[in-house]
Motif scaffolding. Structure first.
Motif, mmCIF file in Angstrom:
data_model
loop_
_atom_site.group_PDB
_atom_site.id
_atom_site.type_symbol
_atom_site.label_atom_id
_atom_site.label_comp_id
_atom_site.label_asym_id
_atom_site.label_seq_id
_atom_site.Cartn_x
_atom_site.Cartn_y
_atom_site.Cartn_z
ATOM 1 N N LEU A 278 0.826 -1.208 0.000
ATOM 2 C CA LEU A 278 0.000 0.000 0.000
ATOM 3 C C LEU A 278 0.862 1.260 0.000
ATOM 4 O O LEU A 278 0.512 2.261 -0.635
ATOM 5 C CB LEU A 278 -0.926 -0.002 1.215
ATOM 6 C CG LEU A 278 -1.950 -1.145 1.282
ATOM 7 C CD1 LEU A 278 -2.788 -1.030 2.546
ATOM 8 C CD2 LEU A 278 -2.842 -1.160 0.050
ATOM 9 N N ASN A 279 1.993 1.183 0.691
ATOM 10 C CA ASN A 279 2.908 2.329 0.698
ATOM 11 C C ASN A 279 3.523 2.545 -0.675
ATOM 12 O O ASN A 279 3.749 3.690 -1.102
ATOM 13 C CB ASN A 279 3.998 2.111 1.744
ATOM 14 C CG ASN A 279 4.821 3.359 1.975
ATOM 15 O OD1 ASN A 279 4.293 4.434 2.231
ATOM 16 N ND2 ASN A 279 6.139 3.230 1.856
ATOM 17 N N THR B 217 1.012 4.478 -2.748
ATOM 18 C CA THR B 217 0.979 5.892 -2.372
ATOM 19 C C THR B 217 2.209 6.628 -2.876
ATOM 20 O O THR B 217 2.114 7.739 -3.409
ATOM 21 C CB THR B 217 0.871 6.032 -0.845
ATOM 22 O OG1 THR B 217 -0.336 5.416 -0.395
ATOM 23 C CG2 THR B 217 0.867 7.502 -0.439
ATOM 24 N N CYS B 218 3.380 6.007 -2.751
ATOM 25 C CA CYS B 218 4.630 6.658 -3.170
ATOM 26 C C CYS B 218 4.765 6.769 -4.682
ATOM 27 O O CYS B 218 5.621 7.512 -5.177
ATOM 28 C CB CYS B 218 5.828 5.898 -2.606
ATOM 29 S SG CYS B 218 5.985 6.011 -0.808
ATOM 30 N N LEU C 66 2.562 8.092 -6.596
ATOM 31 C CA LEU C 66 1.882 9.300 -7.051
ATOM 32 C C LEU C 66 2.883 10.433 -7.259
ATOM 33 O O LEU C 66 3.871 10.534 -6.527
ATOM 34 C CB LEU C 66 0.833 9.725 -6.035
ATOM 35 C CG LEU C 66 -0.304 8.739 -5.770
ATOM 36 C CD1 LEU C 66 -1.185 9.245 -4.637
ATOM 37 C CD2 LEU C 66 -1.124 8.505 -7.026
ATOM 38 N N THR D 259 -5.745 -3.384 -1.989
ATOM 39 C CA THR D 259 -5.081 -2.578 -3.026
ATOM 40 C C THR D 259 -6.115 -1.962 -3.959
ATOM 41 O O THR D 259 -5.927 -0.840 -4.439
ATOM 42 C CB THR D 259 -4.087 -3.422 -3.832
ATOM 43 O OG1 THR D 259 -4.781 -4.494 -4.494
ATOM 44 C CG2 THR D 259 -2.999 -3.985 -2.944
ATOM 45 N N LEU E 272 -7.566 1.219 -2.179
ATOM 46 C CA LEU E 272 -6.677 2.375 -2.200
ATOM 47 C C LEU E 272 -6.470 2.891 -3.617
ATOM 48 O O LEU E 272 -6.473 4.105 -3.852
ATOM 49 C CB LEU E 272 -5.333 1.995 -1.576
ATOM 50 C CG LEU E 272 -4.332 3.153 -1.418
ATOM 51 C CD1 LEU E 272 -4.909 4.239 -0.514
ATOM 52 C CD2 LEU E 272 -3.004 2.640 -0.873
ATOM 53 N N ARG F 139 -9.412 4.837 -4.794
ATOM 54 C CA ARG F 139 -9.439 6.162 -4.169
ATOM 55 C C ARG F 139 -8.540 7.133 -4.922
ATOM 56 O O ARG F 139 -8.945 8.260 -5.227
ATOM 57 C CB ARG F 139 -8.979 6.049 -2.714
ATOM 58 C CG ARG F 139 -8.731 7.391 -2.046
ATOM 59 C CD ARG F 139 -8.034 7.211 -0.711
ATOM 60 N NE ARG F 139 -7.363 8.438 -0.301
ATOM 61 C CZ ARG F 139 -6.529 8.511 0.717
ATOM 62 N NH1 ARG F 139 -6.249 7.423 1.430
ATOM 63 N NH2 ARG F 139 -5.951 9.656 1.021
ATOM 64 N N TYR F 140 -7.321 6.703 -5.253
ATOM 65 C CA TYR F 140 -6.405 7.583 -5.973
ATOM 66 C C TYR F 140 -6.855 7.822 -7.410
ATOM 67 O O TYR F 140 -6.618 8.905 -7.967
ATOM 68 C CB TYR F 140 -4.992 6.996 -5.949
ATOM 69 C CG TYR F 140 -4.337 7.056 -4.587
ATOM 70 C CD1 TYR F 140 -4.514 8.160 -3.765
ATOM 71 C CD2 TYR F 140 -3.549 6.011 -4.119
ATOM 72 C CE1 TYR F 140 -3.924 8.229 -2.509
ATOM 73 C CE2 TYR F 140 -2.949 6.060 -2.874
ATOM 74 C CZ TYR F 140 -3.142 7.174 -2.072
ATOM 75 O OH TYR F 140 -2.552 7.235 -0.833
ATOM 76 N N GLU G 128 -9.267 10.561 -7.192
ATOM 77 C CA GLU G 128 -8.640 11.834 -6.816
ATOM 78 C C GLU G 128 -7.737 12.389 -7.898
ATOM 79 O O GLU G 128 -7.564 13.605 -7.994
ATOM 80 C CB GLU G 128 -7.817 11.637 -5.540
ATOM 81 C CG GLU G 128 -8.632 11.365 -4.300
ATOM 82 C CD GLU G 128 -7.766 11.142 -3.088
ATOM 83 O OE1 GLU G 128 -6.514 11.149 -3.240
ATOM 84 O OE2 GLU G 128 -8.304 10.967 -1.986
ATOM 85 N N ARG G 129 -7.148 11.533 -8.744
ATOM 86 C CA ARG G 129 -6.091 11.977 -9.642
ATOM 87 C C ARG G 129 -6.291 11.637 -11.115
ATOM 88 O O ARG G 129 -5.607 12.207 -11.954
ATOM 89 C CB ARG G 129 -4.754 11.332 -9.215
ATOM 90 C CG ARG G 129 -4.261 11.708 -7.824
ATOM 91 C CD ARG G 129 -3.842 13.165 -7.757
ATOM 92 N NE ARG G 129 -3.071 13.443 -6.553
ATOM 93 C CZ ARG G 129 -1.754 13.440 -6.484
ATOM 94 N NH1 ARG G 129 -1.044 13.153 -7.563
ATOM 95 N NH2 ARG G 129 -1.130 13.712 -5.351
#
Length: 338
Positions: free
Chosen positions: A13-14, A17-18, A20, A47, A50, A53-54, A57-58
């Motif tokens: 998950l990290n 996030t990284c 992005l 996964t 998350l 979600r991104y 958002e993106r």
């Protein structure tokens, strides 16, 4: 003892996030990060949660009519798609004279208005004027945009969000009613007192970007309308214009010595992106769109863009002292503008 060959879920998950971009960018479907996020929606439940979600958002990038219609259709079945927070919208070709497409835009905003915070549009709203709008598509679009009361960031690359529905009189700017707006970018605005009245009614405004604006360079009365309603500070960036205007970059609470006393007055100064004055219309619009989607538009005055010379020039301050207008240079030397 058998050693697990799987990465811990927290690490996976990290990694998502990284991946992005550092900036708050809106990514097109062809971007590697968009493809990566789509891949992670197929790995496992966590996964997928998350990554989705991104993606909301993106990566909501509706650059064709097909993408727009597909997204609107999908929102009817997948309720999570209604939670999009950022969106780039450019589904039209040369004209907005398409009732089905305009209806999809209205439906899109109907579904996403509660969650949508950032919106970048590239729509030719001046390709069809009210007197030629036989299908009433302008009214359909206006109804859709009026729902976006939760927007905090808005960029219109081709106009000032021109949504007039009749040619007899002026309709209030739609964005004036978006009370949560913090960042706004508009193209070819006419800097009349109407405009400054509308700007003054945005209680959360922090940054305003104006490209290729029009108006009377010598008139202070129009800009004075802002002070009639508020003295709140905000940053304004001017680009794509050869004419240097006495409008604010940052409204400051300043002090100036009158003949008899020192008083507090609201003061404004402009920041002018000098290297953009030779941009063509298309270059200027693409410049704004690219930086808006990359999330760098609001900090152009900080020198975040490469150029041969200084990226901006500080203009004189403009201040109001009682009933008198004053112009001040960087040393606060005052003289009457009347």
């Amino acid at each position: 003892m058998e050693i697990s060959r799987h990465l811990p879920l927290e690490l996976v998950l990290n990694i998502i996030t990284c991946s992005l971009p550092a900036s708050d960018a809106i990514l097109p479907p062809s971007h590697d990060v968009t493809k990566l996020l789509l891949t992670f929606t197929l790995v496992c439940h966590e996964t997928r949660r998350l990554a989705n979600r991104y993606l909301r958002e993106r990566c909501v990038y509706l650059s064709t009519s097909k993408r727009l219609s597909s997204y609107v259709s999908a929102t009817k079945k997948e309720l999570g798609l209604r939670n999009a927070t950022a969106l780039s919208l450019s589904p039209f070709g040369e004209t907005i004279d398409d009732l089905h497409l305009c209806s999809w835009v209205r439906e899109l905003f109907h579904y996403t208005c509660a969650s949508l915070r950032r919106l970048v549009i590239d729509i030719p709203l001046r390709s069809l004027y009210p007197e030629d709008d036989h299908l009433a598509v302008r009214r359909v679009l206006r109804e859709g945009f009026e729902r976006l009361e939760n927007l905090e960031e808005f960029v219109s690359t081709r106009d000032e969000l021109y949504l007039e529905v009749t040619d007899d009189g002026r309709h209030p700017a739609v964005w004036k009613s978006w009370k949560k707006l913090r960042r706004v970018a508009l193209y070819n605005v006419d800097l009349t007192f109407y405009f400054w009245q509308d700007v003054a009614r945005l209680p959360a405004l922090e940054t305003l970007v104006l490209s290729r604006s029009d108006g009377n360079d010598e008139s202070l009365d129009d800009w004075a309308e802002y002070f009639k309603f508020t003295a709140r500070p905000f940053k304004l960036i001017m680009l794509g214009s050869e004419r240097r205007r006495l409008v604010p970059d940052r409204l400051l609470s300043g002090r100036i010595k009158n003949r008899n006393e020192v008083v507090d007055v609201p003061m404004i100064r402009s920041v002018w992106l000098q290297h953009t004055i030779d941009f063509s219309v298309a270059e200027c619009q693409e410049f704004v769109r690219a930086h808006a989607e990359e999330g760098t538009l609001w900090d152009l005055d900080h020198g975040t863009i490469p150029c041969n010379g200084r990226p901006y020039i500080d203009e004189p301050y403009l201040a109001q002292l009682g009933a008198h207008w004053l112009m001040l240079d960087e040393r606060r030397r005052a003289w009457s503008a009347n």
